[in-house]
Every structure is written in C-alpha cells, then in structure tokens.
Design a protein around this motif. Structure first.
Motif, PDB file in Angstrom:
ATOM      1  N   PHE A 271      47.535  46.621  34.472  1.00 42.05           N
ATOM      2  CA  PHE A 271      47.964  45.221  34.509  1.00 42.05           C
ATOM      3  C   PHE A 271      47.336  44.491  35.692  1.00 42.05           C
ATOM      4  O   PHE A 271      46.932  43.330  35.574  1.00 42.05           O
ATOM      5  N   GLY A 272      47.262  45.162  36.821  1.00 43.33           N
ATOM      6  CA  GLY A 272      46.657  44.538  37.987  1.00 43.33           C
ATOM      7  C   GLY A 272      45.200  44.181  37.761  1.00 43.33           C
ATOM      8  O   GLY A 272      44.746  43.081  38.109  1.00 43.33           O
ATOM      9  N   ALA A 273      44.457  45.105  37.167  1.00 38.23           N
ATOM     10  CA  ALA A 273      43.042  44.861  36.905  1.00 38.23           C
ATOM     11  C   ALA A 273      42.844  43.712  35.922  1.00 38.23           C
ATOM     12  O   ALA A 273      41.916  42.911  36.053  1.00 38.23           O
ATOM     13  N   ARG A 274      43.727  43.607  34.927  1.00 35.11           N
ATOM     14  CA  ARG A 274      43.602  42.528  33.948  1.00 35.11           C
ATOM     15  C   ARG A 274      43.939  41.172  34.559  1.00 35.11           C
ATOM     16  O   ARG A 274      43.434  40.140  34.103  1.00 35.11           O
ATOM     17  N   LEU A 275      44.768  41.176  35.586  1.00 32.10           N
ATOM     18  CA  LEU A 275      45.152  39.906  36.215  1.00 32.10           C
ATOM     19  C   LEU A 275      44.176  39.460  37.292  1.00 32.10           C
ATOM     20  O   LEU A 275      44.239  38.307  37.740  1.00 32.10           O
ATOM     21  N   ALA A 276      43.275  40.349  37.716  1.00 30.59           N
ATOM     22  CA  ALA A 276      42.410  40.033  38.854  1.00 30.59           C
ATOM     23  C   ALA A 276      41.599  38.767  38.618  1.00 30.59           C
ATOM     24  O   ALA A 276      41.575  37.859  39.460  1.00 30.59           O
ATOM     25  N   ARG A 277      40.914  38.678  37.484  1.00 31.84           N
ATOM     26  CA  ARG A 277      40.069  37.508  37.236  1.00 31.84           C
ATOM     27  C   ARG A 277      40.882  36.218  37.095  1.00 31.84           C
ATOM     28  O   ARG A 277      40.533  35.202  37.705  1.00 31.84           O
ATOM     29  N   PRO A 278      41.972  36.186  36.293  1.00 26.54           N
ATOM     30  CA  PRO A 278      42.750  34.939  36.231  1.00 26.54           C
ATOM     31  C   PRO A 278      43.294  34.508  37.591  1.00 26.54           C
ATOM     32  O   PRO A 278      43.336  33.306  37.886  1.00 26.54           O
ATOM     33  N   LEU A 279      43.700  35.453  38.420  1.00 28.84           N
ATOM     34  CA  LEU A 279      44.217  35.095  39.739  1.00 28.84           C
ATOM     35  C   LEU A 279      43.120  34.494  40.615  1.00 28.84           C
ATOM     36  O   LEU A 279      43.343  33.503  41.332  1.00 28.84           O
ATOM     37  N   VAL A 280      41.923  35.080  40.567  1.00 26.77           N
ATOM     38  CA  VAL A 280      40.807  34.545  41.353  1.00 26.77           C
ATOM     39  C   VAL A 280      40.429  33.152  40.857  1.00 26.77           C
ATOM     40  O   VAL A 280      40.135  32.245  41.656  1.00 26.77           O
ATOM     41  N   ALA A 281      40.448  32.968  39.532  1.00 24.77           N
ATOM     42  CA  ALA A 281      40.102  31.661  38.971  1.00 24.77           C
ATOM     43  C   ALA A 281      41.087  30.587  39.427  1.00 24.77           C
ATOM     44  O   ALA A 281      40.711  29.428  39.628  1.00 24.77           O
ATOM     45  N   ARG A 282      42.342  30.964  39.621  1.00 21.77           N
ATOM     46  CA  ARG A 282      43.358  29.976  39.993  1.00 21.77           C
ATOM     47  C   ARG A 282      43.470  29.781  41.502  1.00 21.77           C
ATOM     48  O   ARG A 282      43.603  28.645  41.978  1.00 21.77           O
ATOM     49  N   PHE A 283      43.434  30.879  42.265  1.00 30.04           N
ATOM     50  CA  PHE A 283      43.720  30.787  43.695  1.00 30.04           C
ATOM     51  C   PHE A 283      42.499  31.001  44.588  1.00 30.04           C
ATOM     52  O   PHE A 283      42.577  30.734  45.795  1.00 30.04           O
ATOM     53  N   GLY A 284      41.410  31.489  44.034  1.00 33.65           N
ATOM     54  CA  GLY A 284      40.232  31.745  44.845  1.00 33.65           C
ATOM     55  C   GLY A 284      40.164  33.198  45.302  1.00 33.65           C
ATOM     56  O   GLY A 284      41.195  33.861  45.470  1.00 33.65           O
ATOM     57  N   GLN A 285      38.938  33.664  45.518  1.00 35.10           N
ATOM     58  CA  GLN A 285      38.722  35.068  45.852  1.00 35.10           C
ATOM     59  C   GLN A 285      39.412  35.468  47.150  1.00 35.10           C
ATOM     60  O   GLN A 285      40.075  36.514  47.229  1.00 35.10           O
ATOM     61  N   HIS A 286      39.263  34.658  48.193  1.00 32.31           N
ATOM     62  CA  HIS A 286      39.799  35.035  49.499  1.00 32.31           C
ATOM     63  C   HIS A 286      41.316  35.154  49.478  1.00 32.31           C
ATOM     64  O   HIS A 286      41.891  36.117  50.009  1.00 32.31           O
ATOM     65  N   ARG A 287      42.005  34.202  48.864  1.00 30.51           N
ATOM     66  CA  ARG A 287      43.463  34.251  48.831  1.00 30.51           C
ATOM     67  C   ARG A 287      43.961  35.473  48.072  1.00 30.51           C
ATOM     68  O   ARG A 287      44.923  36.131  48.498  1.00 30.51           O
ATOM     69  N   VAL A 288      43.341  35.782  46.960  1.00 28.63           N
ATOM     70  CA  VAL A 288      43.761  36.941  46.162  1.00 28.63           C
ATOM     71  C   VAL A 288      43.487  38.231  46.930  1.00 28.63           C
ATOM     72  O   VAL A 288      44.308  39.161  46.945  1.00 28.63           O
ATOM     73  N   LEU A 289      42.342  38.292  47.581  1.00 25.08           N
ATOM     74  CA  LEU A 289      41.981  39.480  48.350  1.00 25.08           C
ATOM     75  C   LEU A 289      42.990  39.738  49.461  1.00 25.08           C
ATOM     76  O   LEU A 289      43.478  40.867  49.640  1.00 25.08           O
ATOM     77  N   VAL A 290      43.336  38.690  50.201  1.00 25.17           N
ATOM     78  CA  VAL A 290      44.271  38.845  51.316  1.00 25.17           C
ATOM     79  C   VAL A 290      45.686  39.123  50.818  1.00 25.17           C
ATOM     80  O   VAL A 290      46.375  40.023  51.324  1.00 25.17           O
ATOM     81  N   ALA A 291      46.132  38.377  49.806  1.00 24.73           N
ATOM     82  CA  ALA A 291      47.500  38.555  49.310  1.00 24.73           C
ATOM     83  C   ALA A 291      47.709  39.958  48.744  1.00 24.73           C
ATOM     84  O   ALA A 291      48.697  40.632  49.068  1.00 24.73           O
ATOM     85  N   SER A 292      46.788  40.413  47.907  1.00 29.05           N
ATOM     86  CA  SER A 292      46.933  41.755  47.331  1.00 29.05           C
ATOM     87  C   SER A 292      46.754  42.829  48.398  1.00 29.05           C
ATOM     88  O   SER A 292      47.402  43.876  48.358  1.00 29.05           O
ATOM     89  N   GLY A 293      45.892  42.565  49.407  1.00 29.78           N
ATOM     90  CA  GLY A 293      45.712  43.517  50.493  1.00 29.78           C
ATOM     91  C   GLY A 293      46.958  43.650  51.353  1.00 29.78           C
ATOM     92  O   GLY A 293      47.289  44.745  51.822  1.00 29.78           O
ATOM     93  N   VAL A 294      47.662  42.538  51.562  1.00 27.99           N
ATOM     94  CA  VAL A 294      48.922  42.582  52.312  1.00 27.99           C
ATOM     95  C   VAL A 294      49.997  43.292  51.506  1.00 27.99           C
ATOM     96  O   VAL A 294      50.701  44.184  52.005  1.00 27.99           O
ATOM     97  N   LEU A 295      50.143  42.914  50.252  1.00 23.41           N
ATOM     98  CA  LEU A 295      51.225  43.456  49.430  1.00 23.41           C
ATOM     99  C   LEU A 295      51.083  44.954  49.197  1.00 23.41           C
ATOM    100  O   LEU A 295      52.085  45.680  49.158  1.00 23.41           O
ATOM    101  N   ARG A 296      49.864  45.441  49.066  1.00 22.92           N
ATOM    102  CA  ARG A 296      49.698  46.878  48.812  1.00 22.92           C
ATOM    103  C   ARG A 296      50.103  47.719  50.022  1.00 22.92           C
ATOM    104  O   ARG A 296      50.452  48.895  49.877  1.00 22.92           O
TER     105      ARG A 296
END
Length: 413
Positions: A271-296
């Motif tokens: 599920f995470g892998a399938r959501l990666a592209r839609p999340l980047v399209a909506r929030f941008g690469q940097h925000r998704v990278l940092v948010a998922s990096g913090v949460l993990r």
C-alpha cells in the motif's frame, strides 16, 4: 506519464527479471544459516560469522567493481552478475548431493553473492535511468518496491514448505534457478543500450574508487539521506536480530508465529508503494520524503514492549505494519531522488558506494547490538536502538534542494 502508466516492453522484462530473482531470494531466506546448523553442525559463532563476514567481505570486493562497471554497457553486466550468482549458488546443492559441502564453501558463496548483488543493484539503477524518461522513474521504483514486499509475503512460507518436503538445500537450488531466469529476462530486452561515457583515464586509479562517495557527500540532498539510510537500516536490522532472540527464546513464540509476525505486515509495503506517486504529485517530493522518513522512525521503539501470547504477537504485527508502510512510501521516493540527482556517468559508482556503506553499517551495528544484547538483555538493547532511531529524522534534508541540472546523457525511451 502515459495513459495507464505503461512503461513499455523493455521495462516489463526488467521488472519480470527483478520479481523472479526477488522471489528466489525470499524462498531461500535463512537457508545458509539453516544449512550451516543442520548439515554442517555449525555453532552460533560460525553462523554469525557466515552472516557478517560474507556481507562485509562481499561489500569490500564490490568497491572496485563500481568504477569498473561505470564505463561499460550495463545490460551485459546485469546478465553477468545473475549468471555469477547462479553458478555460485548451484555449487551448494551439487556439493551437498556429493557429500562434500563445507563451511568454507558456504562462506565463499555468500561473499560472491553479496558482491554480485551490490554490483547488480548499482548497474540496474544506471540501466533504468537510460531505459525510462525521468518522469517515469518514480512509477518504476514504486513497482519494484511493491514487488519486493509481495515476494516478502509469499517467499518465506513457500520456502519453509519446500525445505520440509525436499530438504535444506531445495530453496538454494530454487534461488539459483531464479537468477538464471532473471538473466534470460534481461537478455530478452530489446533495443540498443546507449554507449557509456568514455573513461577519463586509461587505467583505474585508486582515487576512482572514491568517486561515488565524493558525489554523495557533495550533494546537499544526498548527503543527509545517505547518513540517514545507513543509520536507520543498521539499527532496524539490529533490532530484528534481537527480536528473533526475544520472541523465539524468552517469550516462547513458535517459529511459524515469528514468521507470521513479519510476513503479514509486509502488506503495508504494498500500500505504501502504491501511494508514493500520488503523494508526491500532491505534496511534492521533499515533503513526502521527510514526512515518511520521520514517521518510519517512530515505530520500532514499540517492539521493546512486546510480551508473550496473542497480545504480544498483535503488537509486533501492528508495529511492523506501521514501519513497513512508511518504508514502502519512503524507499521508492528516495531511490527516485537519488537517480534524479546523479548524472548518468556517475550512477553506478554512486549506487555502489551507497549500497556498500549501508551493508557495512548494517553488519557493524548488528554485531554491536548483538554484544549489547548479551550484556543488557535483548529488550533493553531493542529499547536503546529504538530511542536512537527517534533521532534519525535529524539527518533528513532540511529543505528542498534546487533541481539538478539537466543530464545531457539521459534520453527518453
């Protein structure tokens, strides 16, 4: 992106090759320690040496291969690494059948496999960048990530059944065959690979071995990601090793329960892998990278509180589900960022340096936490690693870096 995100026949063959070899790897998960214990009657020290020394020496062997591969066509290298692993692994069932299998052979095969795996990963990243336009890289990496988690779910249970029915080397044979099939799949990719950049010097120099690390450390985005990944992966793997001791020893879980605790949460990676592209399209690469990096980083500390029985099993599965879901988002975004920020003429060296470092740090931290687990007990050592993981987000990029300059060597497939 094209309609339906079709990435073409050539990528389809590469994806199929990846999935085949990944399934073989997970079918054979834990096969070498099992063979060492059940067939060669190895002790704990020898089993630990097989895991740590094989990975460490394999990483050292792979260091000069990165610069060597950089200036060669990548598809023949991919095929060669698959065939090298096929041949090396095939010696295990052959020696077992003849009654001449030794611990030294297991160690040698693990070194060859580790070096070939690092080299394959580095070359495949460079090849992917020539195969697809930049806009398709995240979709491709997300598909690889989904495939990885799928094989994680189905591989170990099937491998365990195969070992029970056919003996301890059955899955090693299956793994070997998977690399042969992978080589055939890559061989089926059509078209002509672009010529690599010419080597600046006639001979490989000692300084060339450091080019990958130089590029990583000079980039304001890759540098923190590099240290974050090395520390995060090493601590998580150290926790997993101690958790096995805790669950299978003190808490009395059966092996099938331990396997279930990690197989089921792998669904989160899909599920995470399938959501990666839609999340980047909506929030941008940097925000998704940092948010998922913090949460993990927030999840692993919870494993220090696992108890016996159903409640403990549910806790492990819940923590692992959250961790793997966040990793499923983070990993393809990070892999895409790494490719985008690396010129085509440095991809192999960069990915090789990255993988060598993460493998070495994992081996080191696993060994250190093994000692801490012996001194403090597995639960306090897991708690300490979990606390340190809470600090790893400090190593993530603080701000979105400027876009890398266009890569003149790239092309649209």
């Amino acid at each position: 992106m094209r309609s339906g995100h079709r990435l073409g026949r050539d990528f389809g063959w590469l994806w199929a090759a990846y999935g085949t070899s990944a399934l073989g790897t997970w079918l054979a998960f834990g096969a070498f320690p099992l063979i060492a214990v059940q067939v060669l009657h190895a002790g704990p020290a020898e089993v630990a040496a097989l895991s740590a020394a094989g990975a460490a020496v394999g990483a050292a062997v792979a260091v000069p291969l990165g610069p060597w591969v950089e200036f060669r066509h990548k598809r023949p290298v991919l095929i060669g690494m698959d065939l090298a692993r096929f041949a090396a692994l095939l010696t295990i069932p052959a020696a077992y059948a003849l009654g001449v299998l030794t611990f030294a052979q297991l160690l040698l095969v693990s070194v060859v496999s580790a070096a070939a795996d690092i080299t394959f990963r580095a070359a495949s990243g460079a090849y992917l960048k020539t195969l697809l336009p930049a806009g398709d890289l995240l979709v491709a990496n997300a598909r690889f990530e989904s495939t990885s988690w799928t094989t994680t779910i189905v591989g170990p249970p099937l491998g365990g059944a195969a070992i029970g029915l056919l003996g301890p080397v059955a899955t090693v044979l299956a793994d070997a065959v998977s690399y042969l099939l992978s080589a055939l799949g890559i061989r089926a990719i059509g078209g002509r690979e672009p010529s690599p950049e010419p080597r600046p010097a006639a001979r490989l120099r000692a300084g060339d071995l450091l080019d990958g690390w130089r590029h990583i450390l000079a980039d304001a985005t890759l540098r923190p990601l590099f240290f974050n990944t090395a520390l995060f992966n090493g601590l998580v793997m150290a926790i997993d090793a101690l958790l096995a001791v805790l669950m299978l020893g003190e808490l009395g879980f059966a092996p099938w329960q331990y396997g279930l605790a990690f197989a089921v949460p792998a669904i989160g990676g899909l599920f995470g892998a399938r959501l990666a592209r839609p999340l980047v399209a909506r929030f941008g690469q940097h925000r998704v990278l940092v948010a998922s990096g913090v949460l993990r980083a927030l999840w692993p500390a919870g494993l220090a509180f696992v108890g016996p029985g159903t409640g403990g099993l549910v806790l492990v599965m819940a923590v692992e589900l959250g961790l793997i879901f966040c990793c499923g988002v983070f990993n393809p975004v990070q892999a895409t960022c790494r490719l985008e920020r690396t010129p085509s003429g440095r991809v192999t060296r960069t990915l090789s340096a990255w993988t060598v470092t993460t493998r070495a740090s994992t081996a080191l931290l696993t060994a250190v936490w093994g000692v801490l687990g012996g001194l403090l007990g597995p639960r306090p050592a897991i708690a300490l690693a979990g606390v340190l993981l809470l600090a790893t987000p400090l190593l993530l990029p603080r701000r979105a870096a400027a876009a890398p300059s266009p890569d003149p060597a790239s092309h649209l497939a």
